[in-house]
Structure formats: C-alpha cells, structure tokens
Design a protein around this motif. Structure first.
Motif, PDB file in Angstrom:
ATOM      1  N   GLY A  71       0.825  -1.203   0.000  1.00  0.00           N
ATOM      2  CA  GLY A  71       0.000   0.000   0.000  1.00  0.00           C
ATOM      3  C   GLY A  71       0.855   1.246   0.000  1.00  0.00           C
ATOM      4  N   VAL A 164      -4.063   3.774  -9.801  1.00  0.00           N
ATOM      5  CA  VAL A 164      -4.457   2.707  -8.875  1.00  0.00           C
ATOM      6  C   VAL A 164      -5.158   1.560  -9.602  1.00  0.00           C
ATOM      7  CG1 VAL A 164      -5.804   2.140  -6.820  1.00  0.00           C
ATOM      8  CG2 VAL A 164      -4.530   4.288  -6.916  1.00  0.00           C
ATOM      9  N   GLU A 173      -1.090   2.730  -4.362  1.00  0.00           N
ATOM     10  CA  GLU A 173      -2.237   3.127  -3.550  1.00  0.00           C
ATOM     11  C   GLU A 173      -2.125   4.601  -3.190  1.00  0.00           C
ATOM     12  OE1 GLU A 173      -4.461   1.081   0.189  1.00  0.00           O
ATOM     13  OE2 GLU A 173      -2.455   1.836   0.600  1.00  0.00           O
ATOM     14  N   LYS A 183       4.406   4.217  -3.920  1.00  0.00           N
ATOM     15  CA  LYS A 183       4.806   2.821  -4.084  1.00  0.00           C
ATOM     16  C   LYS A 183       6.319   2.727  -3.989  1.00  0.00           C
ATOM     17  CE  LYS A 183       5.728   2.405  -9.008  1.00  0.00           C
ATOM     18  NZ  LYS A 183       7.092   1.887  -8.739  1.00  0.00           N
TER      19      LYS A 183
END
Length: 305
Positions: A71, A164, A173, A183
C-alpha cells in the motif's frame, strides 16, 4: 533513443525508450521465497530508509501478518501463508530435515493431515517493463528511471488516482491523508549513489537479491534447477518471462506453489495494452455517429422541400 513507445510486446531496453541516451544495465529484484524466514527485516528497512508512516498494529486473526498487503505506506510486504498437505509414507524427508515417526513407531498413514508448512514471501512493486501506472499518469508524476525502474514523484502527484486501477498487481495506492499515490521506488536515491536498496541490504538470508536483471534471471533459473534436484517439484519462477502480459517484471519471484496462493495474478496483463485499438474503435464509432447525424439532417432537409 528510439522513436517508438510500445504499450505491449517485447521491449529490450525500456530506459532507452523512455529517453535516457546512455542508461546503465537494467537492475531489479529476484526474491527467492524458498529461503524467506518471515523476519520482516525488509519491511523495517524500507520504512526506516524511506520515512514511511506506520500501518497500525492490528492483527487480522488469520496470520502473524500485521501489514496485510502492499500500500501507500507499505512498500515491502511479507506474506505468511500456512499450508497443510498430506504426506505419503514413502515420501523422503526434505533435504536437511529429519522426519520423525509417530509415538507408537508406525509411519503416518497416507492421506493423513500431513505436515504444516509456512510459505513466506516478501512482495514488492514489480517495476513492469510495460507499466500501466506510468502510461495513465496525466502529470508526469510517474516516470521511468535510467535504471529501468518506475518511480512516483509524490510532490507533483495531483491525487487523480488513475494509476491505482491501472496496476495489474494492485500495488500502488493513494494515501488517505492527502490522496497522493505512493509505491516502491527501488530506493532510487540509493541506486544513484551506487548502493543497493535498503530491503536487499537488510535481508539476512539473501531471499531478496538485487543486481543487473539479466544476471538475476540466470541465477534464478539455476536455483530452480537446484530445488527440483533436491525434491521440490513445485518450485517455479514468476514474472521473469520477457514475453508475458507485462513484458517481464523488474522484480520477479521464485515461488513454491501457484501464484494465486501468494495473492498474485496468474497471468497479469498491462491494462493499457488495448488502448490504441480502443481509441481506433471509438474514433470509428464517433465517425459513424456523425455520419448518421449528417444523413438525418440531409433527409429532413429534403423532406421539407
């Protein structure tokens, strides 16, 4: 620099195609899950080096995993997968292990509950050869580095979120606090200084290996052969093929079971692959619609005469 920017298919040098005139060899990760011990040193090192916020300490009740998945604040995630498989009486013990008999001295019957094993795997952004997140970014926040990796510049991310759903692995995310996307950067700042990423540096078993991608692929193939000879027929590589749906991953894995067991898609495809065809069909449909409208006005005009 080439004059083409393919969205799918073979792409031997993504960094040069992105505009880097004289890039170094493409680098990446080879994660050998057969030697992962689930220590989470990679998660900690990633968070410390990149100053990532904590994810909370709530356990799922289904495993020892508290981060649960990749995430915006978890760029390395160690999955814990518990398996129980039947054991045949004649099956040899895995190399380096001793299989003990039952208390009464009898071997375990075929079809019994069998042995328990943990499949542990440190997951990360795949740094795809054809990166859909990069293709759909409207601000240029996502870019291809000279090392062939894909990085998010969070300071120019506008929080649109297009990247996303574009990622076939569900890696990228948005952070709830401000909507910006985050990321793994493969420690781009460390690479520029000639250092390896923090996660690979911290891994005590060398489950996470970093280096030139071609060299890692050769090393991975030898490791698979070694495991097959040692009696581990389920060993396989994932994300190493350069002709797969994403053109090969910059971070690939040696798995001991099917990809779905690890929460990985079995046949990922770059989600922007069909964009040229889709726009072509959309253009044809628009022209047909305009032609129909023009024809209806022409017919109506003749009727009034």
């Amino acid at each position: 620099m080439t004059d083409r920017h393919p969205l799918s298919g073979p792409e031997p040098d993504p960094a040069r195609d992105a505009g880097h005139a004289d890039p170094p060899p493409r680098v990446g990760f080879f994660t050998d899950t057969s030697v992962c011990i689930g220590c989470k040193a990679c998660e900690v090192a990633c968070k410390e080096w990149n100053a990532l916020p904590e994810d909370g300490l709530s356990l799922t009740g289904m495993s020892y995993d508290n981060t649960q998945g990749l995430g915006a604040s978890t760029w390395r995630h160690v999955a814990f997968i518990e398996q129980s498989a039947p054991v045949e009486p004649s099956a040899p013990a895995p190399e380096g292990r001793t299989r003990l008999p039952l208390l009464d001295g009898e071997p375990e019957p075929a079809g019994a509950a069998g042995e328990l094993r943990w499949l542990m795997s440190s997951d990360v952004c795949k740094h795809c050869t054809h990166a859909a997140c990069l293709d759909v970014c409207p601000t240029g926040s996502l870019f291809r580095t000279e090392f062939g990796t894909v990085v998010v510049q969070d300071d120019i991310c506008n929080g649109c979120g297009y990247c996303v759903p574009a990622c076939p692995y569900g890696v990228i995310e948005q952070r709830p606090s401000d909507g910006r996307a985050f990321k793994c950067t493969m420690c781009y700042d460390r690479l520029g200084a000639g250092q390896e990423p923090a996660c690979a540096k911290a891994c005590p078993t060398e489950s996470i290996q970093f280096g030139p991608l071609d060299e890692l692929r050769e090393r991975a193939a030898l490791r698979v052969d070694q495991l097959h000879e040692a009696g581990v027929p389920g060993a396989r590589l994932y994300g190493h093929e350069t002709d797969d749906g994403v053109g090969g991953d910059g971070a690939f894995f040696l798995l001991l079971d099917e990809p779905e067991v690890y929460g990985l898609p079995p046949a990922p495809v770059v989600t922007t692959r069909d964009l040229p065809t889709m726009w072509k069909h959309a253009g044809a449909a628009a022209l047909s619609l305009l032609g129909g409208v023009a024809l209806s006005f022409a017919v109506a005009g003749r009727g009034r005469r």
